[in-house]
Enzyme design. Structure first.
Site, PDB file in Angstrom:
ATOM      1  N   ASN A 209      13.144 -21.372 -32.304  1.00 52.60           N
ATOM      2  CA  ASN A 209      13.966 -22.614 -31.703  1.00 52.60           C
ATOM      3  C   ASN A 209      15.193 -22.019 -31.758  1.00 52.60           C
ATOM      4  O   ASN A 209      15.691 -20.912 -32.219  1.00 52.60           O
ATOM      5  CB  ASN A 209      13.641 -23.822 -32.313  1.00 52.60           C
ATOM      6  CG  ASN A 209      13.680 -23.670 -33.859  1.00 52.60           C
ATOM      7  OD1 ASN A 209      14.949 -23.447 -34.609  1.00 52.60           O
ATOM      8  ND2 ASN A 209      12.645 -23.815 -34.735  1.00 52.60           N
ATOM      9  N   LYS A 288       0.584  -4.898 -30.416  1.00 57.38           N
ATOM     10  CA  LYS A 288       1.125  -5.550 -29.351  1.00 57.38           C
ATOM     11  C   LYS A 288       0.415  -5.799 -28.333  1.00 57.38           C
ATOM     12  O   LYS A 288      -0.634  -4.963 -27.864  1.00 57.38           O
ATOM     13  CB  LYS A 288       2.329  -4.477 -29.143  1.00 57.38           C
ATOM     14  CG  LYS A 288       3.441  -4.950 -27.803  1.00 57.38           C
ATOM     15  CD  LYS A 288       4.397  -3.938 -27.370  1.00 57.38           C
ATOM     16  CE  LYS A 288       5.150  -4.522 -26.110  1.00 57.38           C
ATOM     17  NZ  LYS A 288       5.737  -3.430 -25.564  1.00 57.38           N
TER      18      LYS A 288
END
Ligand code: CTP
Length: 398
Positions: A209, A288
């Site tokens: 955030n 990944k």
């Protein structure tokens, strides 16, 4: 912040003497009236002209050089000082003062002053760790002398270890504490969380955030200034750690939960200023994620623990502070959160207002209390709000 303050800087003959030039320059830029005293060894490493130019005042090295003027310089500066900063402080000056030796301009002035004296030791690791030096430091601390811990890292003697001259910001935190701290939280332990948690999707990506961590760091800095034993549990590594603050770095909500809970039982106050991700990816890929394998991608989220709620459940005498970042009905939501999470104080801010909330240097806050009272504050810097929050915590602990 340092306007009308008289600060005497003592510069000793360590290789970090050149770094004291930055300190003197910053002190003057921040409004202080700066006077420098150099030891003879320091004057061999950096010329007194440098410090004269940077401070705007005469530099004293030799006790007897200005004998014609005869206003007993060491007494004049000792009286004038609001604060004495010895930077870099060598093993020599620490040893002298610890043993009452006054045999040059710097040591006599330190001995004659009633002002607070802040030592910034900087030297070779072995010298710093020498038990004689350590004993001298402890002795000086007992007499009320203040210290800034040296940093660890590469040293001029081409070794690595503790002994580096600290960052200027760290020294300024200590200077502010000496000048303005009132000891409001002396003997109190406080834990503060800061920054936004990062919830891993795979080894290179995460959900987070906009929280910068500045509010939590400002509270930690203010609490340290008031002499608290401060532990800062930080989700960010981007900000300088305030002087004297213990730091624990964490990554995600579960690590933050563990760290806060491990410190909570023995603390007097806890502040949850971190922006905690309410959700995390249910599965965190160990490798990944490759786009070739997916035309579209859905990440399923699962709920994180509500850390503050958990602390509220187990709290005994701790003063517990939470934050509420809201975009509407700020006070109503804040009151509800204060009660539901069993808090003593809640800092509510309307993050939709310009100058409040995430990633800005200011905040607009209302402080709500358990007894139903509240105080509303205008826009101010996060540093200013940090001091108010710390004062309220100190009142709550009284
Ligand atoms: N908090 C927490 N753990 C969470 C979420 C929030 O400890 N999983 C803490 C925050 O650090 C803050 C307070 O709870 O001190 C309020 O955070 P906020 O995001 O405003 O509220 P939430 O409880 O998440 O409620 P909602 O998002 O539904 O408004």
């Amino acid at each position: 912040m340092l306007e009308n303050r008289h600060i005497v800087v003592g510069i000793c003959g360590g290789i970090a003497a050149f770094k004291a030039a930055g300190l003197v320059s910053q002190l003057r830029q921040r409004g202080a009236d700066v006077h420098c005293i150099m030891t003879e060894h320091a004057a061999k490493l950096v010329t007194p002209i440098t410090f004269g130019e940077l401070s705007g005042n005469d530099v004293t090295v030799d006790m007897f050089a200005n004998i014609n003027k005869w206003d007993v310089e060491h007494i004049a500066l000792a009286k004038l000082a609001d604060l004495f900063v010895v930077a870099p402080a060598t093993a020599d000056i620490i040893g002298k003062v610890a043993n009452g030796i006054a045999d040059d301009m710097l040591s006599t002035t330190i001995m004659a002053t009633k002002a607070k004296v802040l030592f910034v030791p900087s030297m070779n690791t072995n010298m710093y760790e020498n038990p004689i030096v350590q004993e001298n430091i402890e002795r000086l601390k007992k007499f009320g002398y203040e210290f800034v811990e040296p940093e660890s890292g590469h040293l001029a003697c081409n070794t690595t270890g503790k002994g580096r001259f600290p960052k200027l910001e760290t020294i300024f935190d200590a200077i502010e504490k000496c000048l303005y701290g009132k000891g409001l939280l002396k003997g109190k332990k406080i834990i503060i969380s800061a920054g936004g948690t990062q919830e891993n999707i795979d080894p290179v990506r995460y959900i987070s955030n906009r929280s910068s961590g500045r509010m939590g760091y400002a509270i930690a800095r203010a609490a340290a200034m008031e002499d608290a034993d401060v532990t800062l549990v930080s989700c960010t590594t981007a900000l300088p750690v305030p002087a004297g603050v213990n730091i624990i770095y964490v990554h995600d909500a579960r690590e933050l939960d563990k760290a806060m809970n491990s410190c909570f039982d023995t603390c007097d106050a806890a502040v949850m200023a971190a922006a905690v991700s309410d959700y995390r990816p249910k599965v965190q890929a160990t490798q990944k994620i490759k786009k070739e394998a997916h035309d579209s991608l859905t990440i399923e989220l699962t709920q994180n623990p509500d850390i503050l709620f958990g602390l509220g459940q187990k709290k005994k005498n701790q003063f517990l502070v939470g934050f509420a970042a809201e975009t509407n009905d700020v006070i109503e939501h804040g009151k509800e959160k204060l009660k539901r999470k069993n808090l003593d104080m809640l800092v509510a801010n309307d993050v939709a207002m310009p100058g409040a909330g995430f990633n800005v240097p200011t905040n607009i806050a209302s402080l709500l209390y358990k007894d139903g009272t509240m105080e509303q504050y205008p826009k101010m810097t996060k540093e200013e709000l940090g001091h108010i929050i710390v004062e309220k915590i100190a009142e709550g602990l009284r």
